[in-house]
Design a protein around this motif. Structure first.
Motif, PDB file in Angstrom:
ATOM      1  N   GLU A   1      -4.214  -0.946  -7.530  1.00 17.61           N
ATOM      2  CA  GLU A   1      -4.357  -1.955  -6.478  1.00 17.61           C
ATOM      3  C   GLU A   1      -3.600  -1.559  -5.212  1.00 17.61           C
ATOM      4  O   GLU A   1      -3.995  -1.926  -4.109  1.00 17.61           O
ATOM      5  N   SER A   2      -2.530  -0.789  -5.364  1.00 17.47           N
ATOM      6  CA  SER A   2      -1.754  -0.363  -4.191  1.00 17.47           C
ATOM      7  C   SER A   2      -2.459   0.729  -3.394  1.00 17.47           C
ATOM      8  O   SER A   2      -2.061   1.028  -2.275  1.00 17.47           O
TER       9      SER A   2
ATOM     10  N   THR B   1       0.826  -1.209   0.000  1.00 12.20           N
ATOM     11  CA  THR B   1       0.000   0.000   0.000  1.00 12.20           C
ATOM     12  C   THR B   1       0.862   1.261   0.000  1.00 12.20           C
ATOM     13  O   THR B   1       1.820   1.375   0.757  1.00 12.20           O
TER      14      THR B   1
ATOM     15  N   ASP C   1      -8.129   3.791  -0.856  1.00 13.41           N
ATOM     16  CA  ASP C   1      -8.011   5.166  -0.370  1.00 13.41           C
ATOM     17  C   ASP C   1      -8.514   6.116  -1.452  1.00 13.41           C
ATOM     18  O   ASP C   1      -7.946   6.193  -2.540  1.00 13.41           O
TER      19      ASP C   1
ATOM     20  N   ASP D   1      -5.373   0.581  -2.158  1.00 10.76           N
ATOM     21  CA  ASP D   1      -6.112  -0.081  -1.083  1.00 10.76           C
ATOM     22  C   ASP D   1      -7.405   0.654  -0.738  1.00 10.76           C
ATOM     23  O   ASP D   1      -7.760   0.809   0.427  1.00 10.76           O
TER      24      ASP D   1
END
Length: 96
Positions: free
Chosen positions: A70-71, A8, A75, A73
């Protein structure tokens, strides 16, 4: 889902990663060197840096964008930043 899992990233880290991705098109070696500098400065963890190095070396823009998405998360700030920057990159690539 891409095969590359990036730990993340914060919005700030995502912005740096997007800068590196853009820089990669013009100076691939320098972008990797900059990533190393960011890691040395504590901007990225070793795991993040390793994943981003793979991203910069091997993934095309579409797969790189997916891995970065995808990183995020989930947000929302990061997702908004990613959408804004990727649209800008797509426009710039079209003009090239």
């Amino acid at each position: 889902m891409t095969a590359l899992a990036i730990p993340t990233l914060s919005s700030h880290q995502l912005s740096l990663a997007l800068d590196l991705l853009e820089f990669r098109d013009f100076a691939p070696t320098a972008s990797l060197r900059q990533l190393g500098d960011f890691e040395a400065q504590g901007e990225f963890t070793k795991a993040q840096s390793k994943a981003l190095r793979i991203l910069l070396k091997t993934l095309d823009d579409t797969d790189a964008a997916q891995a970065l998405r995808e990183s995020c998360d989930g947000d929302e700030d990061s997702l908004v930043l990613l959408r804004e920057r990727i649209v800008h990159e797509a426009r710039a690539a079209y003009v090239r």
